[in-house]
Design a protein around this motif. Structure first.
Motif, short mmCIF file in Angstrom:
data_model
loop_
_atom_site.label_atom_id
_atom_site.label_comp_id
_atom_site.label_asym_id
_atom_site.label_seq_id
_atom_site.Cartn_x
_atom_site.Cartn_y
_atom_site.Cartn_z
N SER A 104 -0.44 9.48 -2.56
CA SER A 104 -0.56 9.05 -3.95
C SER A 104 -1.59 7.95 -4.08
O SER A 104 -2.15 7.48 -3.09
CB SER A 104 0.80 8.56 -4.47
N GLY A 105 -1.84 7.55 -5.32
CA GLY A 105 -2.79 6.47 -5.57
C GLY A 105 -4.17 6.75 -5.04
O GLY A 105 -4.89 5.83 -4.64
N ILE A 106 -4.57 8.02 -5.05
CA ILE A 106 -5.88 8.38 -4.51
C ILE A 106 -6.98 7.91 -5.46
O ILE A 106 -6.96 8.22 -6.64
CB ILE A 106 -5.99 9.90 -4.29
N VAL A 107 -7.91 7.16 -4.92
CA VAL A 107 -9.08 6.72 -5.69
C VAL A 107 -10.33 6.95 -4.85
O VAL A 107 -10.28 6.91 -3.63
CB VAL A 107 -8.99 5.23 -6.11
N GLY A 108 -11.43 7.21 -5.52
CA GLY A 108 -12.69 7.41 -4.84
C GLY A 108 -13.56 6.16 -4.95
O GLY A 108 -13.06 5.04 -4.95
N GLY A 109 -14.85 6.39 -5.05
CA GLY A 109 -15.77 5.28 -5.24
C GLY A 109 -15.79 4.32 -4.07
O GLY A 109 -15.65 4.71 -2.91
N SER A 110 -15.93 3.05 -4.38
CA SER A 110 -16.06 2.05 -3.33
C SER A 110 -14.76 1.81 -2.57
O SER A 110 -14.77 1.29 -1.45
CB SER A 110 -16.54 0.72 -3.92
N ALA A 111 -13.61 2.19 -3.16
CA ALA A 111 -12.32 2.03 -2.46
C ALA A 111 -12.04 3.22 -1.55
O ALA A 111 -11.72 3.07 -0.37
CB ALA A 111 -11.19 1.86 -3.46
N SER A 112 -12.12 4.44 -2.08
CA SER A 112 -11.96 5.68 -1.32
C SER A 112 -10.72 5.64 -0.43
O SER A 112 -10.81 5.67 0.80
CB SER A 112 -13.22 5.94 -0.48
N CYS A 113 -9.55 5.56 -1.06
CA CYS A 113 -8.32 5.37 -0.28
C CYS A 113 -7.15 6.11 -0.92
O CYS A 113 -7.24 6.62 -2.04
CB CYS A 113 -8.00 3.89 -0.16
N GLY A 114 -6.05 6.16 -0.19
CA GLY A 114 -4.82 6.75 -0.68
C GLY A 114 -3.64 6.16 0.08
O GLY A 114 -3.81 5.51 1.12
N GLN A 115 -2.43 6.40 -0.45
CA GLN A 115 -1.21 5.86 0.14
C GLN A 115 -0.26 7.00 0.48
O GLN A 115 -0.04 7.89 -0.34
CB GLN A 115 -0.52 4.90 -0.84
N ILE A 116 0.31 6.96 1.67
CA ILE A 116 1.23 8.00 2.11
C ILE A 116 2.67 7.50 2.03
O ILE A 116 2.99 6.40 2.46
CB ILE A 116 0.92 8.44 3.56
N GLY A 117 3.52 8.34 1.45
CA GLY A 117 4.97 8.11 1.46
C GLY A 117 5.66 9.38 1.92
O GLY A 117 5.12 10.48 1.79
N TYR A 118 6.86 9.25 2.48
CA TYR A 118 7.52 10.42 3.04
C TYR A 118 9.03 10.20 3.13
O TYR A 118 9.51 9.08 3.08
CB TYR A 118 6.97 10.74 4.44
N TRP A 119 9.75 11.30 3.27
CA TRP A 119 11.17 11.26 3.61
C TRP A 119 11.50 12.52 4.40
O TRP A 119 10.76 13.50 4.36
CB TRP A 119 12.08 11.14 2.38
N ILE A 120 12.62 12.47 5.13
CA ILE A 120 13.04 13.62 5.95
C ILE A 120 14.54 13.80 5.88
O ILE A 120 15.30 12.83 5.71
CB ILE A 120 12.57 13.47 7.41
N ASP A 121 14.97 15.03 6.01
CA ASP A 121 16.38 15.40 6.13
C ASP A 121 16.97 14.65 7.33
O ASP A 121 16.41 14.69 8.43
CB ASP A 121 16.46 16.91 6.33
N GLN A 122 18.09 13.99 7.14
CA GLN A 122 18.68 13.17 8.20
C GLN A 122 18.94 13.96 9.47
O GLN A 122 18.75 13.45 10.57
CB GLN A 122 19.98 12.53 7.70
N ARG A 123 19.37 15.21 9.34
CA ARG A 123 19.72 15.99 10.54
C ARG A 123 18.49 16.34 11.38
O ARG A 123 18.62 16.75 12.53
CB ARG A 123 20.48 17.25 10.15
N LEU A 124 17.27 16.15 10.82
CA LEU A 124 16.05 16.47 11.55
C LEU A 124 15.27 15.22 11.96
O LEU A 124 14.20 15.32 12.56
CB LEU A 124 15.16 17.38 10.71
N ALA A 125 15.81 14.05 11.64
CA ALA A 125 15.11 12.81 12.00
C ALA A 125 15.05 12.65 13.52
O ALA A 125 15.95 13.08 14.24
CB ALA A 125 15.84 11.62 11.38
#
Length: 201
Positions: free
Chosen positions: A87-108
């Protein structure tokens, strides 16, 4: 994320409600309401994806491949294991993004999320041509902290009361990587480190 995945999404989210509650984003008082249904959520995320602001992905795990690797008859197949969003993907001079995630507890603990983060990071650097990927984690989330540690994300310090999580503004530790820090690709580096770890064991 697709409309036809609703049943799987509902099943996994219901089963993991308590497991995910301390880490789930919430809306601060006065903020715009969150989508009221799965279909509204998918429409919102797909709209942002078309605008180049977000990459909303499901993470799947292939149980049949696992059984086959163990010498058992392969049954089952890929199933929803979690979600990863850039998320928060921006181009230009910043050119960055942020990763977030979650997982099923039984597969952690099976290396699924580190692998997914490595794949997403490679996509962002090689295809999206982003320069920086950032991950923000609550200091209390020890499992998530192990993900960035395993992948070699660089710690950048604490952001006080950074995101609204589980009903209040929460401190987050920030980790980041720039494209030039993984010239051979994140997935390649991650798989090599796993191979070395298993060899050492």
């Amino acid at each position: 994320m697709r409309m036809r995945d609703r049943a799987a999404w509902d099943r996994v989210r219901r089963a993991n409600q308590e497991w995910l509650k301390p880490w789930d984003a919430t809306r601060p008082p006065g903020a715009e309401e969150r989508p009221s249904s799965y279909s509204a959520l998918v429409r919102m995320l797909q709209r942002q994806a078309r605008q180049g602001r977000m990459l909303p992905w499901f993470v799947t795990y292939d149980f049949a491949a696992e059984r086959e690797a163990e010498g058992l008859r392969p049954t089952g197949g890929p199933q929803l294991a979690g979600q990863l969003t850039v998320s928060g993907i921006v181009g230009g001079s910043a050119s960055c993004g942020q990763i977030g995630y979650w997982i099923d507890q039984r597969l952690a603990g099976r290396g699924i999320i580190p692998t997914a983060v490595a794949l997403a990071t490679d996509y962002c650097f090689a295809v999206m041509r982003l320069h920086r990927i950032e991950i923000a984690i609550r200091p209390e989330n020890e499992r998530s902290l192990r993900v960035v540690e395993k992948l070699g994300f660089r710690p950048e310090g604490l952001r006080p009361r950074y995101l609204h999580i589980d009903g209040d503004w929460r401190d987050h530790l920030v980790f980041a990587l720039n494209a030039e820090e993984v010239p051979g690709g994140m997935l390649k580096r991650w798989l090599a480190s796993r191979k070395n770890d298993h060899g050492a064991a």
